[in-house]
Design an enzyme around this catalytic site. Structure first.
Site, PDB file in Angstrom:
ATOM      1  N   HIS A  28       0.821  -1.206   0.000  1.00 31.49           N
ATOM      2  CA  HIS A  28       0.000   0.000   0.000  1.00 31.49           C
ATOM      3  C   HIS A  28       0.857   1.259   0.000  1.00 31.49           C
ATOM      4  O   HIS A  28       0.539   2.228  -0.678  1.00 31.49           O
ATOM      5  CB  HIS A  28      -0.938   0.005   1.214  1.00 31.49           C
ATOM      6  CG  HIS A  28      -2.219  -0.707   0.954  1.00 31.49           C
ATOM      7  ND1 HIS A  28      -2.313  -2.069   0.917  1.00 31.49           N
ATOM      8  CD2 HIS A  28      -3.471  -0.235   0.689  1.00 31.49           C
ATOM      9  CE1 HIS A  28      -3.560  -2.407   0.648  1.00 31.49           C
ATOM     10  NE2 HIS A  28      -4.280  -1.321   0.503  1.00 31.49           N
ATOM     11  N   LYS A  50      -9.896  -7.563   8.423  1.00 29.90           N
ATOM     12  CA  LYS A  50     -10.544  -7.826   9.706  1.00 29.90           C
ATOM     13  C   LYS A  50     -10.350  -6.632  10.633  1.00 29.90           C
ATOM     14  O   LYS A  50      -9.334  -5.934  10.547  1.00 29.90           O
ATOM     15  CB  LYS A  50     -10.008  -9.101  10.347  1.00 29.90           C
ATOM     16  CG  LYS A  50      -8.579  -9.002  10.854  1.00 29.90           C
ATOM     17  CD  LYS A  50      -8.165 -10.285  11.538  1.00 29.90           C
ATOM     18  CE  LYS A  50      -6.722 -10.231  11.990  1.00 29.90           C
ATOM     19  NZ  LYS A  50      -6.539  -9.524  13.257  1.00 29.90           N
TER      20      LYS A  50
END
Lengths: 280, 185
Positions: B39, B104
């Protein structure tokens, strides 16, 4: 003195790394089933079902139960009458981790420097805690520790005046702030007393105790039960999606303490509560 | 989690708008993997005005660092990693057309805002259920940043990948709503 060759240590550590990651112990699986019966949230029940199925797939298919196969945390109890021969113990423990994580297709999650962050590619080094104990045996426990739950852990230097209530509130507050991040349902390891680093070690060691086994001192056993009840009222539930099953158990370990101090630590363990032990 | 909704990537605005917090979904199609280090590189490229190595329009990014695949298997164990670490990056990718993420744990307000503004969705997969989830992954190939090892960007072909809508484009957030429902004061 009894001679133990380092090659035996290498093989034992390698086997334990693999077994710990593939085989979840029965006490954990049983607790999934027990909490599932009491769980009110349908989503939470469905998640617990997935965890039970996942453990079976991992065990039967020889897969890691979680892709985060963790930092290899090794507890090594060395009998004072053991003579280690054939090489360097530290090198052997490293080689065991390298071999286990390689041959077991386990993820290599360790960077060699915390800020420059280049992966060591073999999951070494482990974190090793040695204790010298009576006898002529070596007991090795490998407890792979995932990053997600480890990140939700904390040490706090409380004041003696904060007392029992202060420690209990700290533990519940820590779990509350963690929410769904550490992969609940969690096991909460609590270390109280000692020094700054000793209480953190106690909290880690508390995670090795089987689920449902209470502290031998009734005072701390009651504290564990109360903390478990309070945590399971938080509503966080499996994966933080809501429910009654936030923690499977709370384990407290204690050590004598300085008159000026009250250190306390929470080490959070995700539901993949992995550890395997062998005696050489 | 009965009555799962089957969705196929790439996703459109209309599909995203229909998804509500708590819905169980089974995802089929292509999804991309990416976590912290990948990222950072993607967002750095955009800051420099350079093109991304993958086209994120309509796509999903799964926050995962799989364990190594055994020979003959498409992938190793592949459960989600904690998503909040991607909070600084996700809105930038959503502005580029990314339609959702799978991970999550709760994502932050800046992500919630981007989900609303650009019609995207955040799915929770069950953390730790990595052997189970791996069964829904049919194929994987590294498409960028091979040097990152477990953090490389992979293109996954999935069939019936199980997930739950955790934060939707209408401001819904299961972490707040689910917890409030079961909290005992």
């Amino acid at each position: 003195m009894r001679d133990v060759h380092v090659n035996e240590i290498v093989k034992t550590v390698a086997d334990l790394c693999i077994a710990a990651n593939y085989q979840l112990d029965e006490d954990v699986i049983e607790s999934f089933k027990r909490f599932r019966e009491k769980e009110e949230s349908p989503t939470a029940r469905a998640i617990l079902d997935q965890l039970i199925e996942n453990a079976a797939i991992a065990r039967e298919g020889q897969f890691p139960m979680c892709q985060d196969t963790g930092f290899a945390v090794l507890f090594v109890e060395i009998g004072q009458d053991v003579h280690i021969v054939g090489g360097d113990l530290w090198a052997a423990l490293n080689e065991g981790v390298r071999k286990g994580y390689g041959e077991g297709y386990l993820r290599k999650s360790i960077v060699g420097d915390p800020l420059r962050r280049v992966n060591t590619k073999d999951n070494t080094p482990p974190v090793v805690w040695t204790e010298i104990v009576p006898g002529d045996k070596i007991t090795i426990t490998v407890a792979p520790k995932g990053g997600g739950s480890e990140n939700m852990s904390e040490v706090r230097m409380l004041r003696p005046a904060d007392g029992l209530e202060g420690v209990k509130n700290f533990v519940v507050d820590r779990v509350s702030r963690s929410g769904g991040n550490p992969c609940p349902p969690v096991i909460v390891g609590v270390g109280i007393g000692g020094t700054f680093e000793k209480c953190a070690w106690l909290a880690k060691k508390a995670l090795l105790r089987p689920i449902g086994q209470r502290h031998p001192d009734p005072f701390y056993a009651d504290m564990e039960v109360e903390l478990l009840e309070r945590i399971n009222k938080l509503g966080i539930g499996p994966q933080g999606l809501g429910g009654r099953t936030t923690a499977l158990d709370v384990h407290v370990e204690v050590y004598p303490c300085h008159i000026a101090s009250l250190p306390a630590a929470v080490n959070t363990q995700c539901h993949a509560a992995r550890h395997k032990t062998a005696v050489i | 989690m009965a009555d799962a909704i089957r969705i196929t990537t790439p996703l459109t605005d209309e599909q995203v708008e229909k998804l509500r917090v708590g819905d169980s979904v089974l995802i089929t199609g292509v999804i991309y993997t990416g976590r912290d280090a990948a990222h950072k590189r993607l967002v750095d490229l955009l800051a420099e005005g350079k093109p991304l190595p993958i086209d994120v329009k309509g796509q999903l990014i799964y926050y995962v660092g799989p364990s190594p695949a055994r020979p003959g298997m498409p992938i190793g164990s592949a459960g989600p990693t904690t998503s909040y670490r991607m909070d600084p990056y996700a809105p930038t990718l959503i502005r580029q057309g990314l339609k959702g993420m799978i991970g999550k744990g709760e994502m932050g307000p800046e992500v919630a805002e981007a989900l609303r503004t650009h019609k995207a969705v955040y799915f929770a997969a069950v953390g730790g259920a990595a052997a189970l989830i791996a069964k829904s992954i049919l194929k994987s190939e590294v498409v960028a940043y091979e040097d990152l090892g477990a953090e490389a960007i992979q293109r996954l072909e999935v069939r019936d990948f199980p997930a739950i809508v955790a934060q939707d484009c209408h401001g819904g957030n299961i972490y707040k709503e689910g917890r409030a429902k079961y909290e005992v004061k």
